[in-house]
Design a protein around this motif. Structure first.
Motif, PDB file in Angstrom:
ATOM      1  N   ILE A 449      -2.604   6.371  31.542  1.00 47.14           N
ATOM      2  CA  ILE A 449      -3.697   5.882  32.407  1.00 47.14           C
ATOM      3  C   ILE A 449      -3.594   4.814  31.272  1.00 47.14           C
ATOM      4  O   ILE A 449      -3.433   4.008  31.300  1.00 47.14           O
ATOM      5  CB  ILE A 449      -4.575   6.317  32.634  1.00 47.14           C
ATOM      6  N   ASN A 450      -3.413   5.060  30.172  1.00 46.67           N
ATOM      7  CA  ASN A 450      -3.868   4.348  28.654  1.00 46.67           C
ATOM      8  C   ASN A 450      -3.037   3.199  28.440  1.00 46.67           C
ATOM      9  O   ASN A 450      -3.612   2.352  28.797  1.00 46.67           O
ATOM     10  CB  ASN A 450      -4.319   5.189  27.271  1.00 46.67           C
ATOM     11  N   GLN A 451      -1.911   3.642  28.741  1.00 47.99           N
ATOM     12  CA  GLN A 451      -0.330   2.831  28.979  1.00 47.99           C
ATOM     13  C   GLN A 451      -0.648   1.755  29.816  1.00 47.99           C
ATOM     14  O   GLN A 451      -0.926   0.353  30.224  1.00 47.99           O
ATOM     15  CB  GLN A 451       0.543   2.964  28.885  1.00 47.99           C
ATOM     16  N   ILE A 452      -1.846   1.873  31.078  1.00 54.62           N
ATOM     17  CA  ILE A 452      -1.511   0.650  32.451  1.00 54.62           C
ATOM     18  C   ILE A 452      -2.888   0.304  32.054  1.00 54.62           C
ATOM     19  O   ILE A 452      -2.187  -1.507  32.179  1.00 54.62           O
ATOM     20  CB  ILE A 452      -2.318   1.647  33.288  1.00 54.62           C
ATOM     21  N   LYS A 453      -3.575   0.297  30.932  1.00 52.85           N
ATOM     22  CA  LYS A 453      -4.721   0.019  30.690  1.00 52.85           C
ATOM     23  C   LYS A 453      -4.347  -1.253  30.086  1.00 52.85           C
ATOM     24  O   LYS A 453      -4.526  -2.672  30.062  1.00 52.85           O
ATOM     25  CB  LYS A 453      -6.113   0.318  30.166  1.00 52.85           C
ATOM     26  N   LYS A 454      -3.277  -1.247  29.021  1.00 49.79           N
ATOM     27  CA  LYS A 454      -3.056  -2.129  28.896  1.00 49.79           C
ATOM     28  C   LYS A 454      -2.152  -3.330  29.208  1.00 49.79           C
ATOM     29  O   LYS A 454      -1.983  -4.408  28.567  1.00 49.79           O
ATOM     30  CB  LYS A 454      -2.455  -1.891  27.053  1.00 49.79           C
ATOM     31  N   VAL A 455      -2.022  -3.256  30.697  1.00 53.71           N
ATOM     32  CA  VAL A 455      -1.117  -4.130  31.000  1.00 53.71           C
ATOM     33  C   VAL A 455      -1.490  -5.127  31.759  1.00 53.71           C
ATOM     34  O   VAL A 455      -2.656  -5.100  32.505  1.00 53.71           O
ATOM     35  CB  VAL A 455      -0.257  -3.317  32.559  1.00 53.71           C
ATOM     36  N   ASN A 456      -1.056  -6.317  31.480  1.00 58.25           N
ATOM     37  CA  ASN A 456      -1.871  -8.179  32.009  1.00 58.25           C
ATOM     38  C   ASN A 456      -1.622  -8.241  33.649  1.00 58.25           C
ATOM     39  O   ASN A 456      -0.599  -8.576  33.452  1.00 58.25           O
ATOM     40  CB  ASN A 456      -1.863  -8.507  31.221  1.00 58.25           C
ATOM     41  N   VAL A 457      -2.397  -8.184  34.390  1.00 60.07           N
ATOM     42  CA  VAL A 457      -1.432  -8.267  35.788  1.00 60.07           C
ATOM     43  C   VAL A 457      -2.125  -9.340  36.011  1.00 60.07           C
ATOM     44  O   VAL A 457      -2.077  -9.868  37.786  1.00 60.07           O
ATOM     45  CB  VAL A 457      -1.489  -7.490  36.562  1.00 60.07           C
ATOM     46  N   SER A 458      -2.396 -10.408  35.623  1.00 64.68           N
ATOM     47  CA  SER A 458      -3.618 -11.516  35.947  1.00 64.68           C
ATOM     48  C   SER A 458      -2.566 -12.772  36.046  1.00 64.68           C
ATOM     49  O   SER A 458      -1.321 -12.599  35.188  1.00 64.68           O
ATOM     50  CB  SER A 458      -4.247 -11.769  35.574  1.00 64.68           C
ATOM     51  N   TRP A 459      -3.235 -14.132  36.367  1.00 64.51           N
ATOM     52  CA  TRP A 459      -1.819 -14.631  36.305  1.00 64.51           C
ATOM     53  C   TRP A 459      -2.076 -15.938  35.385  1.00 64.51           C
ATOM     54  O   TRP A 459      -1.659 -17.008  35.350  1.00 64.51           O
ATOM     55  CB  TRP A 459      -2.395 -16.118  37.385  1.00 64.51           C
ATOM     56  N   GLU A 460      -3.152 -15.579  34.710  1.00 62.73           N
ATOM     57  CA  GLU A 460      -2.655 -15.808  33.385  1.00 62.73           C
ATOM     58  C   GLU A 460      -1.241 -16.862  32.700  1.00 62.73           C
ATOM     59  O   GLU A 460      -1.084 -17.570  32.954  1.00 62.73           O
ATOM     60  CB  GLU A 460      -3.569 -15.027  31.743  1.00 62.73           C
ATOM     61  N   LYS A 461      -0.505 -15.280  32.174  1.00 61.25           N
ATOM     62  CA  LYS A 461       0.925 -16.002  31.875  1.00 61.25           C
ATOM     63  C   LYS A 461       1.564 -16.567  32.518  1.00 61.25           C
ATOM     64  O   LYS A 461       2.854 -17.811  32.352  1.00 61.25           O
ATOM     65  CB  LYS A 461       1.383 -14.537  31.085  1.00 61.25           C
ATOM     66  N   PRO A 462       1.504 -15.961  34.216  1.00 63.89           N
ATOM     67  CA  PRO A 462       2.784 -16.451  34.977  1.00 63.89           C
ATOM     68  C   PRO A 462       1.993 -17.995  35.119  1.00 63.89           C
ATOM     69  O   PRO A 462       3.263 -19.537  35.629  1.00 63.89           O
ATOM     70  CB  PRO A 462       2.153 -16.215  36.418  1.00 63.89           C
ATOM     71  N   ALA A 463       0.574 -18.677  35.287  1.00 53.83           N
ATOM     72  CA  ALA A 463       0.311 -19.873  35.943  1.00 53.83           C
ATOM     73  C   ALA A 463       0.887 -20.395  34.165  1.00 53.83           C
ATOM     74  O   ALA A 463       1.005 -21.946  34.651  1.00 53.83           O
ATOM     75  CB  ALA A 463      -1.324 -20.046  35.616  1.00 53.83           C
TER      76      ALA A 463
END
Length: 478
Positions: A449-463
């Motif tokens: 769960i702590n590693q999942i917290k660090k995953v960025n699933v936003s559109w920031e990088k794809p955009a």
């Protein structure tokens, strides 16, 4: 830069799946990065009156479609800071649902023509028309074949994004020829011709300036016979123009801190997450037990999503000390199978045959594990949503699932989920068993769960990647 998105669906107006999610959320991030981005869609009958009543008419003109002279209205509306245009023709679009009609070929040829004819009326000159899936696939073809000599269109570039290669828009050559009024040379093997028929997606792959798809692995997979859906040769011939850009999700909408469908708000609190599980167990009639691992599955009930694998080993899954919740609609054989299995296992399995976004969010916020054993998955949104709601994904390593889920490694302790490689029911079962075993080890589970917290699933990088692609297309290639 002026960017015009062309798509057949978009949240919040109409949505049948991942395409609608993407078109509903990506433009907002692209706009934040400085581009003037607008979206053009069909004006479907299913669009809510609250939106229809706010639309204003921008232009009215006629379109020649074979022997018919068809009405076209262009209406506009701004929602959440994005400018939308709607192609209005009640004959083609005032019906329930989006797709699956016998005249879909005619409906979407009309839509493609209407988009191109609308451009001089928009007070907006696009530098790039960004087309999404086969329903807009003829725009790159017709733009180059019929409009390139007109000043308004001369400098427009096109990008075509493959969201799912399986659905290609294949119709008879005589039908497409008469509707598009394209010369015979556009219905040869180097153009639209596809096993003696016409293929809208193939046309886009041949004529778009740039091609993208929704993950790096899927971009590689679709160049092989296994995943290429008989278009791998065309795609491979354009591989220098092919880019894999992962999807993101709208992290403001999908947020367990603010989501109104989440009864007990949380971000990283597994205690609060399990309180949601208890309330959801009570709601759907499963035994209330916060400590039993709940496996969620939210998708269309079709083979692509791996339901044949699940069906094959369902008894073995339910022999474990787990609860399993399935939500979705799809092929009748799967609906009946899992409904029947739920009746036989009422304390273990809940099957809900409907599409319900609020219920889906409750499953994400209540489940400890989220299963996606897909045969293929261009990107996948479910695993990104599961990260947001702190449900640990179990996925097959294909497409975007491979790119976004790092398999748990018991030796290093690294990983954000559980994976299997071969499309095999017992390989999937082993991954589920391993996940359930780790769930009962508090230290391992908290580490994941702590590693999942660090995953960025936003559109920031794809955009940002799309913006770079647009700049290259507008400023370098011009």
């Amino acid at each position: 830069m002026n960017i015009l998105f062309v798509a057949s669906e978009s949240d919040p107006f109409v949505k049948s799946g991942g395409l609608g999610e993407v078109i509903g959320s990506l433009p907002k991030q692209i706009k934040k990065k400085g581009a003037d981005i607008r979206v053009i869609l069909p004006k479907y009958g299913d669009i809510a009156d609250e939106y229809k009543n706010q639309m204003t008419t921008k232009a009215v003109f006629n379109i020649q479609l074979d022997w018919r002279n068809q009405y076209c209205g262009v209406q506009e509306l701004q929602v959440n800071g994005i400018h939308y245009y709607f192609i209005d023709n009640e004959f083609y679009f005032k019906r329930p649902g989006l797709y699956g009609y016998g005249d879909d070929g005619e409906r979407f040829v009309y839509f493609n023509k209407a988009v191109l004819e609308a451009i001089p009326h928009l007070d907006f000159e696009p530098d790039i028309i960004h087309c999404h899936d086969w329903q807009s696939g003829l725009i790159p073809v017709c733009l180059k074949a019929q409009y390139s000599d007109k000043p308004v269109y001369r400098n427009i570039k096109t990008i075509f994004t493959i969201h799912n290669l399986k659905y290609q828009g294949i119709f008879s050559k005589p039908l497409l020829k008469s509707l598009t009024d394209l010369d015979d040379k556009y219905f040869t093997q180097d153009s639209l011709e596809f096993y003696d028929q016409g293929n809208c997606m193939k046309g886009a792959l041949q004529y778009a300036d740039v091609i993208t798809t929704v993950s790096h692995t899927y971009a590689e997979e679709i160049q092989t016979p296994e995943y290429g859906e008989q278009l791998e040769g065309v795609i491979t011939s354009r591989n220098k123009d092919l880019h894999g850009i992962l999807n993101g999700i709208d992290i403001k909408s999908y947020n367990p801190v603010t989501d109104p469908n989440v009864r007990v708000k949380y971000q990283n609190s597994l205690f609060n997450k399990r309180l949601n599980k208890e309330r959801f167990q009570k709601q759907i009639g499963l035994p209330v037990n916060k400590d039993i691992p709940m496996i969620g599955m939210v998708s269309r009930l079709v083979e692509q999503k791996g339901y044949d694998l699940v069906a094959h080993v369902l008894d073995e899954i339910l022999e474990m000390d787990v609860q399993f919740v399935i939500l979705g609609t799809g092929e009748r054989k799967y609906e009946l199978f899992f409904e029947d299995a739920a009746k036989r296992n009422p304390t273990k399995l809940s099957t809900i045959i409907k599409f319900d976004d609020a219920l889906a969010r409750k499953i994400y916020s209540s489940s400890d594990l989220f299963l996606m054993p897909s045969l293929y998955e261009p990107c996948g949104i479910g695993q990104l949503l599961s990260y947001q709601y702190r449900a640990v994904p179990i996925v097959r390593e294909t497409g975007g699932l491979k790119d976004t889920v790092k398999p748990y490694n018991k030796y290093t302790g690294e990983g954000t989920g559980f994976t299997f490689i071969n499309y095999n029911a017992h390989d999937m079962l082993y991954a589920i068993q391993k996940a359930v075993e780790c769930y009962h080890n508090k230290d391992i589970w908290n580490s994941i769960i702590n590693q999942i917290k660090k995953v960025n699933v936003s559109w920031e990088k794809p955009a940002r990647e799309y913006i770079n692609l647009y700049k290259q297309l507008v400023f370098v290639l011009n």
